[in-house]
Structures are given as C-alpha cells and as structure tokens.
Design a protein around this motif. Sequence first.
Motif, short mmCIF file in Angstrom:
data_model
loop_
_atom_site.label_atom_id
_atom_site.label_comp_id
_atom_site.label_asym_id
_atom_site.label_seq_id
_atom_site.Cartn_x
_atom_site.Cartn_y
_atom_site.Cartn_z
N LEU A 76 -7.92 -5.27 12.12
CA LEU A 76 -8.49 -3.94 11.81
C LEU A 76 -7.40 -2.92 11.49
CD1 LEU A 76 -11.23 -3.77 14.58
CD2 LEU A 76 -11.57 -4.22 12.16
N ASN A 77 -6.19 -3.19 11.93
CA ASN A 77 -5.08 -2.27 11.66
C ASN A 77 -4.48 -2.47 10.26
OD1 ASN A 77 -4.52 -0.29 13.60
ND2 ASN A 77 -3.92 -1.87 15.08
N LYS A 78 -5.02 -3.42 9.51
CA LYS A 78 -4.53 -3.63 8.14
C LYS A 78 -5.56 -3.08 7.17
CE LYS A 78 -1.93 -7.79 9.11
NZ LYS A 78 -2.28 -9.11 9.62
N THR A 79 -5.10 -2.47 6.07
CA THR A 79 -6.07 -1.99 5.07
C THR A 79 -6.70 -3.20 4.39
OG1 THR A 79 -4.15 -1.76 3.64
CG2 THR A 79 -5.10 0.26 4.48
N PRO A 80 -7.95 -3.08 3.91
CA PRO A 80 -8.61 -4.21 3.29
C PRO A 80 -7.86 -4.70 2.06
CG PRO A 80 -10.15 -2.41 3.69
CD PRO A 80 -8.79 -1.90 3.98
N GLU A 81 -8.00 -6.00 1.80
CA GLU A 81 -7.30 -6.67 0.70
C GLU A 81 -7.57 -6.00 -0.64
OE1 GLU A 81 -4.72 -9.30 -0.84
OE2 GLU A 81 -5.16 -9.08 1.29
N TRP A 82 -8.89 -5.67 -0.90
CA TRP A 82 -9.25 -5.10 -2.21
C TRP A 82 -8.57 -3.76 -2.44
CZ3 TRP A 82 -11.65 -0.42 -2.80
CH2 TRP A 82 -12.23 0.13 -1.66
N ARG A 83 -8.36 -3.02 -1.34
CA ARG A 83 -7.72 -1.71 -1.49
C ARG A 83 -6.24 -1.89 -1.86
NH1 ARG A 83 -8.82 1.89 3.50
NH2 ARG A 83 -10.94 1.16 3.24
N ARG A 84 -5.65 -2.95 -1.28
CA ARG A 84 -4.24 -3.21 -1.59
C ARG A 84 -4.08 -3.57 -3.08
NH1 ARG A 84 -2.26 -7.40 2.35
NH2 ARG A 84 -3.97 -6.77 3.67
N ARG A 85 -5.09 -4.35 -3.58
CA ARG A 85 -5.01 -4.72 -5.00
C ARG A 85 -5.05 -3.47 -5.87
NH1 ARG A 85 -8.38 -9.07 -3.75
NH2 ARG A 85 -10.18 -7.94 -4.56
N GLN A 86 -5.94 -2.51 -5.47
CA GLN A 86 -6.03 -1.26 -6.26
C GLN A 86 -4.70 -0.53 -6.26
OE1 GLN A 86 -10.33 0.47 -6.51
NE2 GLN A 86 -9.34 1.10 -4.64
N VAL A 87 -4.05 -0.52 -5.10
CA VAL A 87 -2.75 0.16 -4.99
C VAL A 87 -1.74 -0.52 -5.90
CG1 VAL A 87 -0.83 0.67 -3.43
CG2 VAL A 87 -3.18 1.01 -2.67
N GLU A 88 -1.78 -1.89 -5.89
CA GLU A 88 -0.81 -2.62 -6.72
C GLU A 88 -1.04 -2.31 -8.21
OE1 GLU A 88 -1.38 -6.63 -5.46
OE2 GLU A 88 -0.43 -6.23 -3.52
N ASP A 89 -2.37 -2.27 -8.63
CA ASP A 89 -2.67 -1.96 -10.03
C ASP A 89 -2.16 -0.57 -10.39
OD1 ASP A 89 -3.86 -4.36 -10.18
OD2 ASP A 89 -5.94 -3.61 -10.11
N HIS A 90 -2.36 0.37 -9.47
CA HIS A 90 -1.92 1.74 -9.69
C HIS A 90 -0.41 1.79 -9.85
CE1 HIS A 90 -1.52 6.04 -9.32
NE2 HIS A 90 -0.72 5.88 -8.29
N GLN A 91 0.28 1.07 -8.95
CA GLN A 91 1.75 1.05 -9.01
C GLN A 91 2.21 0.47 -10.35
OE1 GLN A 91 4.10 2.31 -7.30
NE2 GLN A 91 2.75 3.19 -5.72
N ALA A 92 1.50 -0.59 -10.80
CA ALA A 92 1.88 -1.23 -12.06
C ALA A 92 1.75 -0.24 -13.22
CB ALA A 92 1.00 -2.45 -12.31
N ASP A 93 0.62 0.58 -13.20
CA ASP A 93 0.43 1.60 -14.25
C ASP A 93 1.57 2.61 -14.25
OD1 ASP A 93 -1.82 0.42 -15.04
OD2 ASP A 93 -3.22 1.86 -14.09
N VAL A 94 1.93 3.04 -13.03
CA VAL A 94 2.97 4.06 -12.89
C VAL A 94 4.30 3.52 -13.41
CG1 VAL A 94 4.34 5.35 -11.19
CG2 VAL A 94 1.85 5.23 -10.96
N ASP A 95 4.57 2.22 -13.07
CA ASP A 95 5.88 1.64 -13.45
C ASP A 95 5.98 1.32 -14.95
OD1 ASP A 95 6.47 1.89 -10.85
OD2 ASP A 95 6.16 -0.21 -10.30
N GLU A 96 4.80 1.12 -15.61
CA GLU A 96 4.83 0.72 -17.04
C GLU A 96 5.49 1.79 -17.87
OE1 GLU A 96 1.27 -0.26 -19.89
OE2 GLU A 96 1.31 -1.58 -18.13
N PRO A 97 6.48 1.39 -18.71
CA PRO A 97 7.16 2.41 -19.54
C PRO A 97 6.20 3.01 -20.54
CG PRO A 97 8.18 0.22 -19.79
CD PRO A 97 7.00 0.05 -18.91
N GLN A 98 6.27 4.33 -20.76
CA GLN A 98 5.35 5.02 -21.67
C GLN A 98 5.77 4.82 -23.12
OE1 GLN A 98 2.54 6.73 -20.60
NE2 GLN A 98 3.11 5.74 -18.66
#
Length: 355
Positions: free
Chosen positions: A333-355
Amino acid sequence: MPGSTRPNPEPVRRIAQSLDELEILWLTAGLGCDGDTIAMTGASLPSIEDILLGAIPGIPKVTLHNPVLASEVGDDFVRYFHLAAAGKISNFMLVVEGSIPNEKNKSEGYWAAFGVDAISGQPISTCEWIDRLAPRAWAVIAAGTCATYGGIHAIEGNPTGCMGLADYLGWDYRSKAGLPIVNVPGCPVHPDNFTETLLYILRFAAGHAPEIPLDDRLRPSWLFGATVHEGCDRGGYYEQGDFTDVYGSHKCIVKLGCWGPVVNCNVGKRGWMGGIGGCPNVGGICIGCTMPGFPDKFMPFMDQPPGSLLSSNAVMTYGRTIHALRRFTQGSLNKTPEWRRRQVEDHQADVDEPQ
Ligand code: SF4
Ligand code: SF4
C-alpha cells in the motif's frame, strides 16, 4: 402505535415527581482521603459550578453542603445535617464518601465521626449519621470506591471492619424517590463520571429523564458497561501481540501488570480531565480501582495479572502472525499503483523528447 386499540403498555421506568429544589448533603466522614471531593472539582462535563449556578436547564436548583467546599465551618456547617436528620429539609440527596466502619467490633471508641451531639457532648459517628439520614434521603449516591465497595480501607486484615454503603444499608435499600443507592466507583471517582451521574439524577428529579439504569453492582450501566481495554489507546498493540516490559513505551503494558482487559471502567475511552489522560493511555497500568474486588484481588499490583498470562500468550502467537501479514500488505500500500507509474514514465519521456 398510531391508531392502535391496544391499551398503552405499562411504562418500563417510573418518572419521579418534579422537584424545584434539592439540597446535596455530602458526608466526607467515611474512612477516606476526601479525594472524591477533590476529583469532582476537576469535572467539566458538566462542571460542578455549572450545576450549582443554574447554568444547566431542566434541573432543580441545587445547593451543595460539602465540608471541603463550604464557606461555613463548625456548627454552622453541621447544622444542615441536623436539620435534614430532623426532617426539616424536605428533599435532599445524601452523598457518602469514604468507607463505612463497623462500630460494633470493639468495646469502646469510634472509628469515624462528624460533629458533636449537643446534649452528650460526644462525637456523632458516621454510622449514626447514615442511620439518621438515609431513611429520609430523596436519593443516595456513594462516591468513590471506598463508599461503594469498601476500597483500600477494607483490605483484608484491617481493624475497622469497614465496608461499602450498600453492604451497610442493604443492597435492597430504596430512597424516598424509590431509587437504589447509586454507586459511582473509582479511586478517586472520575470527575465527569460523578457529575454526569449527578446530572442524570437531577434531570430525573425534574421529571425529564427516566430512572437511572444501573448494573447489578449498582453502577450507572452506560459508564461501566465496557472494559478499560475496550477503550484503551494501546488496544491496537495488544491485538498485535506487541507488548512492552519497560516503562515509557507507547506499546501495550499488560506485561507490566495492566488489568484493563477485565476491569469495568471507561477511563481508557474518556480520559481523565477534559478528555486528556486516563491511566493506561498515559502509561499507568490499570489496577482495577473501580472494582468491588479492589484492592485485594488485584495485588500485587506490579505483577502481570495471572489470568492475562494465557490470553497474552495466545494473542502473542496470533497477533504477531497477523502483524507480519499486515506489514506485507502495508508495504504494498505504500507504493503508488503500477498504472500511475507508467503515466509518470510517459510524461517524463515527453518532457525529455527534444523539441
Ligand atoms: S495497556 Fe492495558 S488496557 Fe491498554 S491495551 Fe494493554 S492490556 Fe489493554
Ligand atoms: S483505568 Fe483502572 S486504575 Fe485507572 S481509573 Fe479505571 S479502573 Fe482505576
């Protein structure tokens, strides 16, 4: 039932006559320390000041005669007790504090007395006062464990042969209002348990409450129906078999001698003053001070209660297994759900992608 043709059932509880005024004669001359009077001054739900100053609607006007709190001294104070004994105070409540000695177990002297007889010049024994006042009292309260069941003074081997008020007057005693003795035990009495009981009886006196519900030891049943353990802050630790054997720990103190699992008292739940404190909540073992068997059946105080050894050992096996399983679940219960982590990873990928 609306429209029913059946006669009304018999009322289960009688409502007393409506009283406008009631005097409280508080006899502190039993064997005691006046601790119940002192405790009562700390009450806040309600406070004794609110009761006496008319701040609470729906109760009679109350006058208190208690030697510790009175402005009169000497004969001026004792006068009210003489008037009541002579039938010149029509409605009074007798509160007895301290245990009642056996004045018949010796050839001379007295164990406890209050005031002096005007004719003989001799002290008037506490037993004599009770004999004079109890038959005329509108209601009787025994305040504290000494007055209810004998308490510390009645420990085995004591020379006074003292006892609680119901043992002295008889358990079938009934006051002028038809009430049994109302026992509010505690060493000392819990401040709010006392004033709440008093308020209940005052509302009964005014015709606004049914007769007070009492258990078979004459305690208000809503105050003494549960154990300390059932309301204790440390109950969760007990359930998980998490016991301490050192002082100052926040864990369950049953191994230090706490009798809470088998003691009828609401202090664990209620706290002591203003909701704060309460013996085991603040690290003090419950020594069973509200119980008729106190103190003899609870001694020696600092040893683990014999009856609790079996239950504590059983809880330890069960509780520790449950605790281990809970820690496993808690870790997940002290870990965030898996699906939320995937969303974070997708977000990070968008941020890191060169414009
Ligand atoms: S400290 Fe006493 S009352 Fe509280 S949980 Fe432990 S045994 Fe029960
Ligand atoms: S918790 Fe135990 S020792 Fe404390 S007031 Fe209640 S019965 Fe007495």
